[in-house]
Design a protein around this motif. Structure first.
Motif, PDB file in Angstrom:
ATOM      1  N   THR A 147       1.086  -1.207   0.035  1.00 59.84           N
ATOM      2  CA  THR A 147       0.041  -0.391  -0.248  1.00 59.84           C
ATOM      3  C   THR A 147       0.927   1.270   0.089  1.00 59.84           C
ATOM      4  O   THR A 147       1.921   1.772   0.598  1.00 59.84           O
ATOM      5  N   GLY A 148       0.660   1.305  -1.214  1.00 59.04           N
ATOM      6  CA  GLY A 148       1.188   3.336  -1.005  1.00 59.04           C
ATOM      7  C   GLY A 148       1.146   4.870  -0.049  1.00 59.04           C
ATOM      8  O   GLY A 148      -0.246   4.588  -0.523  1.00 59.04           O
ATOM      9  N   SER A 149       0.848   5.693  -0.195  1.00 55.56           N
ATOM     10  CA  SER A 149       0.158   6.614   0.296  1.00 55.56           C
ATOM     11  C   SER A 149       1.189   8.196   0.105  1.00 55.56           C
ATOM     12  O   SER A 149       3.081   8.412  -0.239  1.00 55.56           O
ATOM     13  N   GLY A 150       0.388   9.162  -0.305  1.00 59.31           N
ATOM     14  CA  GLY A 150       0.823  10.325  -1.627  1.00 59.31           C
ATOM     15  C   GLY A 150      -0.101  11.207  -1.250  1.00 59.31           C
ATOM     16  O   GLY A 150      -1.136  10.551  -0.491  1.00 59.31           O
ATOM     17  N   ALA A 151       0.494  12.819  -0.736  1.00 61.56           N
ATOM     18  CA  ALA A 151      -0.026  13.159  -0.430  1.00 61.56           C
ATOM     19  C   ALA A 151      -0.047  14.907  -1.206  1.00 61.56           C
ATOM     20  O   ALA A 151       0.581  14.790  -1.578  1.00 61.56           O
ATOM     21  N   TYR A 152      -1.285  15.220  -1.005  1.00 64.49           N
ATOM     22  CA  TYR A 152      -1.104  17.006  -1.754  1.00 64.49           C
ATOM     23  C   TYR A 152      -1.530  17.972  -0.298  1.00 64.49           C
ATOM     24  O   TYR A 152      -2.769  17.578  -0.295  1.00 64.49           O
ATOM     25  N   ALA A 153      -0.553  18.375   0.180  1.00 64.29           N
ATOM     26  CA  ALA A 153      -1.257  18.685   1.305  1.00 64.29           C
ATOM     27  C   ALA A 153      -0.496  20.439   1.231  1.00 64.29           C
ATOM     28  O   ALA A 153       0.525  21.014   0.496  1.00 64.29           O
ATOM     29  N   THR A 154      -1.490  21.231   1.740  1.00 66.31           N
ATOM     30  CA  THR A 154      -1.424  22.651   2.141  1.00 66.31           C
ATOM     31  C   THR A 154      -1.378  22.652   3.304  1.00 66.31           C
ATOM     32  O   THR A 154      -2.313  22.804   4.624  1.00 66.31           O
ATOM     33  N   LEU A 155       0.136  22.727   4.096  1.00 63.99           N
ATOM     34  CA  LEU A 155       0.013  22.854   6.006  1.00 63.99           C
ATOM     35  C   LEU A 155       0.730  24.412   6.132  1.00 63.99           C
ATOM     36  O   LEU A 155       1.001  25.074   5.335  1.00 63.99           O
ATOM     37  N   PRO A 156       0.678  25.127   7.268  1.00 64.91           N
ATOM     38  CA  PRO A 156       0.925  26.043   7.764  1.00 64.91           C
ATOM     39  C   PRO A 156       2.550  25.829   8.049  1.00 64.91           C
ATOM     40  O   PRO A 156       3.184  25.311   7.706  1.00 64.91           O
ATOM     41  N   ASN A 157       3.427  27.025   7.585  1.00 66.31           N
ATOM     42  CA  ASN A 157       4.721  27.258   7.286  1.00 66.31           C
ATOM     43  C   ASN A 157       4.853  27.294   8.864  1.00 66.31           C
ATOM     44  O   ASN A 157       4.999  28.442   9.947  1.00 66.31           O
ATOM     45  N   PRO A 158       5.503  25.790   9.568  1.00 68.53           N
ATOM     46  CA  PRO A 158       5.987  25.527  11.319  1.00 68.53           C
ATOM     47  C   PRO A 158       6.864  26.755  11.771  1.00 68.53           C
ATOM     48  O   PRO A 158       7.026  26.770  12.817  1.00 68.53           O
ATOM     49  N   THR A 159       7.491  26.775  10.814  1.00 67.47           N
ATOM     50  CA  THR A 159       8.639  28.176  11.871  1.00 67.47           C
ATOM     51  C   THR A 159       7.794  29.321  11.662  1.00 67.47           C
ATOM     52  O   THR A 159       8.293  29.996  12.806  1.00 67.47           O
ATOM     53  N   SER A 160       6.767  29.990  11.606  1.00 67.57           N
ATOM     54  CA  SER A 160       5.836  30.782  11.670  1.00 67.57           C
ATOM     55  C   SER A 160       5.139  30.621  12.580  1.00 67.57           C
ATOM     56  O   SER A 160       4.185  31.199  13.404  1.00 67.57           O
ATOM     57  N   MET A 161       4.696  29.741  13.143  1.00 70.21           N
ATOM     58  CA  MET A 161       3.459  28.630  14.200  1.00 70.21           C
ATOM     59  C   MET A 161       4.595  29.127  15.893  1.00 70.21           C
ATOM     60  O   MET A 161       6.364  29.019  15.768  1.00 70.21           O
ATOM     61  N   GLY A 162       3.734  28.338  16.242  1.00 74.61           N
ATOM     62  CA  GLY A 162       4.976  28.452  17.712  1.00 74.61           C
ATOM     63  C   GLY A 162       5.483  27.565  18.358  1.00 74.61           C
ATOM     64  O   GLY A 162       5.470  26.470  17.960  1.00 74.61           O
ATOM     65  N   PRO A 163       5.977  27.557  19.263  1.00 73.54           N
ATOM     66  CA  PRO A 163       7.145  26.143  19.639  1.00 73.54           C
ATOM     67  C   PRO A 163       5.889  24.340  19.865  1.00 73.54           C
ATOM     68  O   PRO A 163       6.623  24.002  19.556  1.00 73.54           O
ATOM     69  N   LEU A 164       5.167  24.491  20.473  1.00 80.82           N
ATOM     70  CA  LEU A 164       4.719  23.913  20.600  1.00 80.82           C
ATOM     71  C   LEU A 164       3.473  23.427  20.024  1.00 80.82           C
ATOM     72  O   LEU A 164       3.524  22.005  19.350  1.00 80.82           O
ATOM     73  N   TYR A 165       3.516  24.198  18.956  1.00 85.17           N
ATOM     74  CA  TYR A 165       2.944  23.254  17.060  1.00 85.17           C
ATOM     75  C   TYR A 165       4.771  23.543  16.329  1.00 85.17           C
ATOM     76  O   TYR A 165       3.714  21.906  16.626  1.00 85.17           O
ATOM     77  N   GLN A 166       5.191  23.758  16.792  1.00 87.52           N
ATOM     78  CA  GLN A 166       6.597  23.155  16.821  1.00 87.52           C
ATOM     79  C   GLN A 166       6.915  21.215  17.086  1.00 87.52           C
ATOM     80  O   GLN A 166       7.386  20.501  16.207  1.00 87.52           O
TER      81      GLN A 166
END
Lengths: 514, 922
Positions: free
Chosen positions: A425-444
């Motif tokens: 089984t393979g998996s591949g994603a189309y993802a639009t994710l928040p930029n972690p570096t612009s988020m808080g430390p807990l998010y990261q």
């Protein structure tokens, strides 16, 4: 096969012969699995008809779907672990358990199905989440900064009974799934318990042309309680509700902290079954609702956080014998939209849209004696989760596809059968994710690795071998080791984990009936 | 053989109901016993429950019972290897009634399986209201011990399974408010009721009278113990139970040393297939085995072993309770004798080890080990009489240790054990206080009984008369602690102070009882009359042997009657006196030590300190302490349909116990000498005491003197309803409800906290108020609904038990305002009452103080409910699998709200049990 069933494997019991839609099947709860499904055909199981019971898990279909009795008692040991996992996922898991179940025709008008299971699991690293399934649709997750050793004792009981009353069908089902977690050798002690009762009612009526129309009602309630005891150690807890930085709650002596989630979920819908083009078809559709109420004390407090979701779920199946090959096609689609509210803020703070759909085609051929039994399956699942956090004005869109193929071969010599199966089984994603570096430390620390992991291209390979010894016409022993490994294909996404995650199990049991 | 005297007595007692000219009318019952497959069952026993009427089936399964009294009866049919069948029947006044019975290989395949207590049955030989729980119901209840099985009685709340802590049981009682201050540290309502609920195991009454495992009202370090209440039910595992008969109403005169009722426990004996039981839940693990076989035709031996462990809070604490029990039962039939012997062993360990990282020093451990040897011998005397001799010796060794880290300021202290004055020392700071309680209890019991049956005046009569002898004592090393590190609140004990005490110095209790009980039954024109009356005399001896003079005696008449105008309708009533002997701890209380400080010269230099203390020793023994006396009364009505198993029973009861042993604060005073002494400041040596004392003052004290001062009232209504099975869905509903109200009252006065806090050591305060003791009340309405779904084809029973706490209310009745005081006590211990109309006078202004710690607002919990689930399934080879979930929905209860106190249900507990026979009966 629904992906959400497999997703709960690490945390609940290994389901044996359990039809999707049975009383304990989650309602309005879609999750992203840690190990992708490898749908190796289960050749030691009989070919069951596509019907209201076997395909949709409805008790009203028991009398029509169950002709012969079949039961089994199995024990299993297993484990899993690896680095390709998310912060809230457990690692280094060992499991042992036993389960019994089966179906039986009691009379021309009554049939029953049931199963019971117990499991004892040990976690070398239980993950940071306290509640059982942190990657479900609801973004409300309580976590703390420790990832202790943990022991889980779980038991499950589920049953259905169906009646034929002239042209009508009546089915009742009930289930109870209970769990208790306790940390081991931990300075910061946390315990959790979970009780999930469920009911199912289905009422059918015969229509012309051999059709059956069924009304479905399901309820699933759950209460999940986590207690943090701060002596002698201390920790810091976070209530995640989306992408914003959660408010820290320092847990230090001598205080204790209780968190409880009280849940009610409903499904109301209908199903239709009948014959078509020389085969059997079934289709069902239900509206689903779910309400979670999170409390920090006893239940008559105003809830501090809520999750309200509604959506629908649909399933269909078609089965036909073509040139001696039993062909089974199953389809499923789910949609769910839920909102998070917090007691201290007016309005919705996070909205989640979950979409799932999938297709599975399984072909099974048995030679006449039967000495050979061959099964192949192909399928694809799609899973999409859109999260919109209105507090920090950040959104994500994760669209993951899981194509898969598997083959299994069984050979019988005398009273002994051997099985060999493999799948990928393979998996591949189309993802639009928040930029972690612009988020808080807990998010990261806690959120970004999970999103990145799910967005990472991966491949899962699985294998199964089995031996079955038939003692009498109706009694046989089975031994079935299975193994699966999910690993990164290519390079991991930023903040995402690398490596692989492996799961294995060895099951042995007694099967009574054909 | 004729016995004219008992026969005349029987006629006399039977004459209580012989106002009607009833004729001697009896019928025969006959029938065929078959398996559920239709094959005849030979050698099955058919018995009329509660009587000596018994017959065995022949090879064709045929049985015949002759001369069966008319009216409603229970026909019990059983045979080893089959599930017993109980059939409610109505016996006509004459002729022959045919009743066929079916025995199932497994009870779970019976269509009318009973998994609850039978609400309309009777204990064997007893007419009082009773609940009978047979083997199948016990197995389906899935309990760890007998305490869990007793939840099948009306009004008993469900509790989590396990052996976490001491388990006691009280019939027909609800807790009142829990403040020990209001009973002066003595027993509460539940303790009294548990103490007065007699548990009889295999014909031998258990006793907790000699249990001294308590640190008393002044102890600060406590040990887990059942002292002051009933026996610890953890010692009786459920798997060994054959049958329980809970006599909630007026027991016959055969039973004594009780106030609340009797629970008759029969353990399994005889030919029993070897069977293993295992239980697992996240907190409790249990394994037990039982087997019994015959040796020749005259001997059977049965053995039983049980090991159970409960971890109270896994993952949080390492606390555990562990139980081991073993039983060896032997039955022999030499000649005309039937001899039953039992050897019972048990060990219950409760360990709460220290968690130094959390609470340094705190730990406790209680290790109880017991052995009981009992013999029962029965022999026919003539054609219609039986002589029975019962003898038992019960020994329990209890070793308990508890420790706690205490923090004290430096205070003068003496370790004198005799009255007098001596130089003391200063101790204080932080220290580890530890107590050891090592008791060694003995209980010797003997009963001789003659059981006669005869017909006279149209009645079927049965007379039982007997003599009971009991002797109980405790021979352990006792209450021990390092006297320099005392486990008490204060050192200078003007509130009374315990020193170490040996238990083997405590004299034994000896008691004797004589009883006669007569039961007469007759029928007329379809009506059945059943009367049971008896008289019992209990003697508590002054000395330690049975021939010594009585210290107290109680005559206890008891009578019950039942009238059945129709086969489905019974009217019942009963009244009787009961008596309970006081516990050893009340008969021979520990001496109380009062240490008053004569000189307290404390300096920073330890070498320069001087403490002089006078020790007074008071023996609080009350030579007049005697029996608690109860009166029990009840009326009831029962409607039963034998065909469909429908039954309704309603009972109204009122039990009043007067004079239970409690503690009475007895005011007095001590004379304290005050000395002059030389000032030794900065000299490095203590000051020199100047003899003789130059002055003196008085220190008022309260001596906790045992007295028959506690009065308990329990009243209520019990309802049991069994509805007929709804066959299409195999569903049955069983409802039990109980409204119960309890009042606990203590004779004597309440001196309140003001006495100790601001009066005793304050010489400037000439007097202190006292109040009348409050009445503590408790009220509960508890409804239990059991929905039972049965699938005979699958051998499956699903029981959903919903318990509805409709009302829980406690309240202290008494004045709490500043005018509520009843009088005052002077520094010389003199009590001066103040009339109500004068309490507002200016001269009593100093007495108008708040009654600290006393609240008379009602405490009431909101109505709420919880659910338990039990699923039982047959396994191959006669095995059985049970799944249970206590509080299956994990309901938590409710927080306290204005006008309501909080309700907190125990969390969910779940698990499985497996029963597996290892072979057929041998």
């Amino acid at each position: 096969m629904r992906w959400c069933l497999c997703a709960v494997l690490p945390v609940t019991l290994v389901a044996q012969v359990r039809p999707a839609g049975s009383p304990l099947d989650p309602i309005a709860h879609l999750t992203i699995p840690i190990v992708n499904t490898v749908a190796i055909p289960r050749l030691f199981e009989p070919i069951v008809p596509v019907g209201l019971f076997h395909a949709l898990g409805l008790a009203a279909g028991l009398v029509d779907d169950v002709e012969r009795s079949r039961g089994s008692i199995r024990a299993h040991v297993g484990g899993e672990g690896g680095t390709f996992r998310r912060p809230f996922d457990p690692d280094d898991v060992s499991r042992r358990g036993a389960e019994a179940g089966g179906w039986r025709r009691l009379s021309a008008r009554r049939a029953v199905w049931g199963r019971a299971a117990v499991q004892d699991a040990g976690f070398g690293n239980a993950g940071h989440a306290t509640f059982t399934d942190p990657y479900g649709s609801s973004p409300l997750v309580i976590a703390d900064t420790t990832a202790p050793r943990l022991r889980r004792a779980a038991a499950l009981l589920e049953g259905m009974i169906g009646w034929r009353l002239g042209g009508a069908r009546l089915g009742l089902g009930a289930g109870l799934d209970v769990r208790e977690d306790a940390t081991r050798d931990a300075r910061f002690v946390r315990t959790a318990r979970h009780a999930n009762p469920a009911l199912q009612v289905s009422l059918g009526h015969a229509l012309p042309l051999g059709l059956q129309l069924v009304a479905i009602g399901r309820w699933s309630g759950a209460s999940e309680t986590a207690i943090f005891r701060t002596e002698p150690g201390s920790s810091r807890a976070y209530q995640f509700d989306g992408f914003d930085e959660p408010f820290p709650r320092d847990l230090a002596p001598p205080s204790a902290y209780l968190r409880r989630n009280q849940r009610d979920a409903y499904a109301l819908g209908g199903a239709l079954a009948g014959g078509l083009l020389g085969g059997r078809f079934v289709m069902g559709w239900s509206r689903t609702y779910r309400a979670d109420r999170h409390f920090s004390l006893l239940v008559n407090d105003p809830p501090s956080d809520t999750w309200d979701a509604d959506g629908w779920t649909g399933r269909a199946g078609y089965h036909r014998l073509i040139l001696g090959v039993a062909m089974t096609l199953t389809l499923h689609a789910d949609r769910l939209t839920g909102d998070v509210t917090r007691q201290d803020i007016d309005g919705v703070i996070t909205r989640v849209r979950d979409t799932g759909m999938g297709l599975d085609l399984q072909a099974r051929w048995q030679s006449a004696r039967p000495a050979w039994d061959v099964g192949v399956s192909f399928g694809v699942d799609r899973r999409r989760r859109q999260v919109n956090d209105f507090l920090v004005r950040v959104a994500s869109d994760l669209d993951v596809w899981y194509p898969r193929a598997a083959v299994a071969v069984a050979w019988t010599r005398g009273s002994t059968s051997f099985l060999l199966g493999a799948g990928v089984t393979g998996s591949g994603a189309y993802a639009t994710l928040p930029n972690p570096t612009s988020m808080g430390p807990l998010y990261q620390t806690y959120v970004a690795p999970a999103l990145s992991r799910d967005a990472t291209r991966s491949i899962t390979i699985g294998a199964m071998v089995g031996v079955r010894r038939r003692v009498t016409e109706l009694l046989s022993f089975e031994l079935t080791p299975t193994w699966q490994r999910t690993g990164v294909r290519g390079s991991p996404a930023p903040f995402g984990p690398d490596g692989a995650y492996t799961r294995w199990a060895i099951g042995a049991g007694v099967v009574v009936g054909r | 053989m004729k016995h004219p005297v008992p026969r005349m007595l029987g006629m006399l007692l039977g004459g209580l109901a012989v106002a009607l000219p009833l004729a001697a009318q009896q019928a025969n019952i006959q029938g065929v016993v078959r398996t559920d497959a239709g094959r005849p069952v030979a050698a099955a026993e058919a018995r009329i429950e509660g009587t000596a009427l018994v017959a065995l089936t022949d090879s064709a399964g045929f049985y015949r019972l002759r001369s069966v009294p008319p009216g409603p009866q229970i026909l019990l049919v059983r045979r080893i290897g089959f599930a017993p069948t109980r059939l409610p029947i109505t016996v006509p006044t004459s002729g022959t009634l045919t009743v066929d019975a079916t025995l199932a290989a497994s009870a779970l395949s019976l269509p009318d399986i009973i998994v609850t207590a039978d609400p309309i049955s009777r204990a064997a030989g007893e007419l009082a209201t009773a609940s009978v729980i047979d083997r199948e119901a016990i197995a389906a209840q899935n309990a760890v011990g007998i305490r869990g099985v007793l939840e099948l009685l009306p009004g008993v709340p469900m509790s989590p399974p396990g052996i976490d802590g001491p388990q006691q049981f009280a019939l027909r009682n609800v807790p009142s408010s829990g403040s020990t201050q209001l009973t002066n540290g003595g027993p509460g309502a539940s303790d009294l009721a548990a103490f007065g609920t007699q548990i009889v195991v295999d014909g031998v009454p258990m006793s907790n009278n000699a249990n001294l495992q308590t640190t008393g009202p002044r102890g600060e370090v406590n040990v887990p113990s059942t002292a002051g209440g009933g026996i610890d039910l953890r010692t009786i595992p459920a798997a060994t139970l054959e049958r329980i008969e809970a006599i909630r109403g007026v027991p016959s005169a055969r039973f004594g040393d009780l106030t609340q009722g009797v629970i008759l426990v029969e353990t399994r004996a005889g030919v029993v297939p070897p069977t293993l039981n295992a239980r697992y839940d996240p907190r409790t693990f249990s394994l037990n085995a039982i087997a019994g076989r015959g040796f020749g035709t005259r001997h059977t031996v049965t053995g039983h072993l049980d090991v159970t462990e409960t971890r109270t809070a896994p993952g949080v604490r390492n606390d555990l309770s562990r139980r081991f029990t073993g039983q060896l039962a032997h039955r022999a039939t030499p000649g005309r004798w039937t001899l039953d012997s039992r050897l019972d062993l048990f060990r219950v360990l409760q360990d709460s080890p220290e968690r130094p990282e959390v609470v340094e020093g705190r730990a406790s451990r209680a290790d109880d080990r017991g052995v009981r040897v009992s013999h029962r011998g029965r022999r026919p005397v003539g054609q219609q009489a039986t002589f029975e001799l019962t003898a038992s010796v019960n020994h329990v060794r209890r070793d308990a240790r508890s420790q706690s880290l205490l923090i004290r300021s430096a205070l003068p202290f003496t370790d004198r054990l005799e009255p007098g004055t001596s130089v003391g020392k200063y101790i204080g700071g932080e220290y580890l206080a530890a107590v050891d309680l090592d008791g060694s209890e003995w209980h010797v019991y003997t009963r001789a009984e003659l059981d006669q049956s005869f017909d006279a005046l149209g009645f079927t009569n049965r007379t039982r008369s007997g003599l009971e002898l009991r002797r109980e004592w405790n021979g352990g090393p006792g209450y021990q602690f390092d006297i320099e590190f005392p486990p008490q609140t204060t050192f200078n004990g003007v509130q009374g102070f315990d020193r170490p005490r040996r238990f083997d110095d405590v004299p034994p209790i000896a008691s004797t009882a004589l009883y006669v009980d007569h039961r007469a039954r007759a029928g007329l024109a379809g009506m059945a009359l059943d009367v049971q009356a008896g008289m019992r005399l209990d003697l508590l001896h002054r000395g330690t042997a049975w021939f010594s003079a009585p210290r107290d005696q109680v005559v206890q008449p008891r009578v019950q009657a039942e009238l059945a105008p129709a086969g489905w309708f019974r009217l019942r009533g009963g009244w009787g006196r009961t008596a309970k002997m006081p516990p050893l701890s009340a008969l021979y209380p520990a001496p109380q030590y009062f240490d008053v400080v004569n000189v307290n010269w404390f300096t920073n230099d330890p070498a320069a300190r001087l403490a002089v203390l006078s020790t007074f020793v008071d023996d609080p023994t009350n030579p007049d302490l005697g029996f608690a006396v109860g009166t029990k009364s009840e009326v009831g009505v029962e409607l039963a349909s034998g065909r469909r198993g429908t039954a309704l029973a309603v009972t109204v009861y009122r039990d009043r116990t007067r004079g239970s042993a409690g503690l009475n604060p007895d005011p007095g005073f001590l004379t304290r000498d005050l000395y002059d002494f030389s000032d030794s400041s900065f000299t490095g040596v203590p000051p020199t005491l100047i003899e003789p004392p130059t002055r003196a003052d008085t220190v008022p004290i309260l001596v906790d003197r045992p007295a028959n001062n506690l009065h308990l009232l329990s009243e209520g209504v019990e309802i049991s309803l069994t509805l007929p099975e709804f066959r299409p869905l195999n569903l049955r509903l069983d409802v039990q409800g109980a409204w119960a109200r309890t009042e606990l009252e203590r004779d004597g006065l309440d001196f309140g906290r003001v006495f100790a806090e601001s009066f005793q050591m304050n010489a400037n305060r000439p007097r202190s108020p006292y109040w009348e003791s409050p009445v503590r009340t408790g009220e509960r309405v508890l409804l239990t609904y059991r929905l039972i779904h049965h699938q005979p084809e699958l051998g499956l029973i699903i029981t959903a038990t919903m318990q509805h706490n409709a009302r829980d209310r406690t309240q202290n009745l008494g004045g709490a305002d500043t005018l509520a005081f009843a009088g005052y006590v002077t520094r010389a211990g003199e009590l001066v009452p103040v009339p109500v109309e004068r309490r507002g006078d200016p001269e009593f202004a100093d007495l108008r103080v708040a009654r600290i710690g006393f609240f008379n607002d009602p405490s009431q919990s909101r109505a709420d409910w919880m659910l338990g689930i039990n699923v039982t399934k047959t396994l191959p080879m006669g095995g059985r699998l049970n799944f249970f979930a206590f509080n299956a929905l994990d309901r938590q209860g409710r927080l306290a709200e204005p006008g309501f106190s909080g309700r907190n249900y125990p969390p969910i507990r779940y698990g499985m049990t497996v029963m597996m026979p290892l072979g057929g009966p041998r």
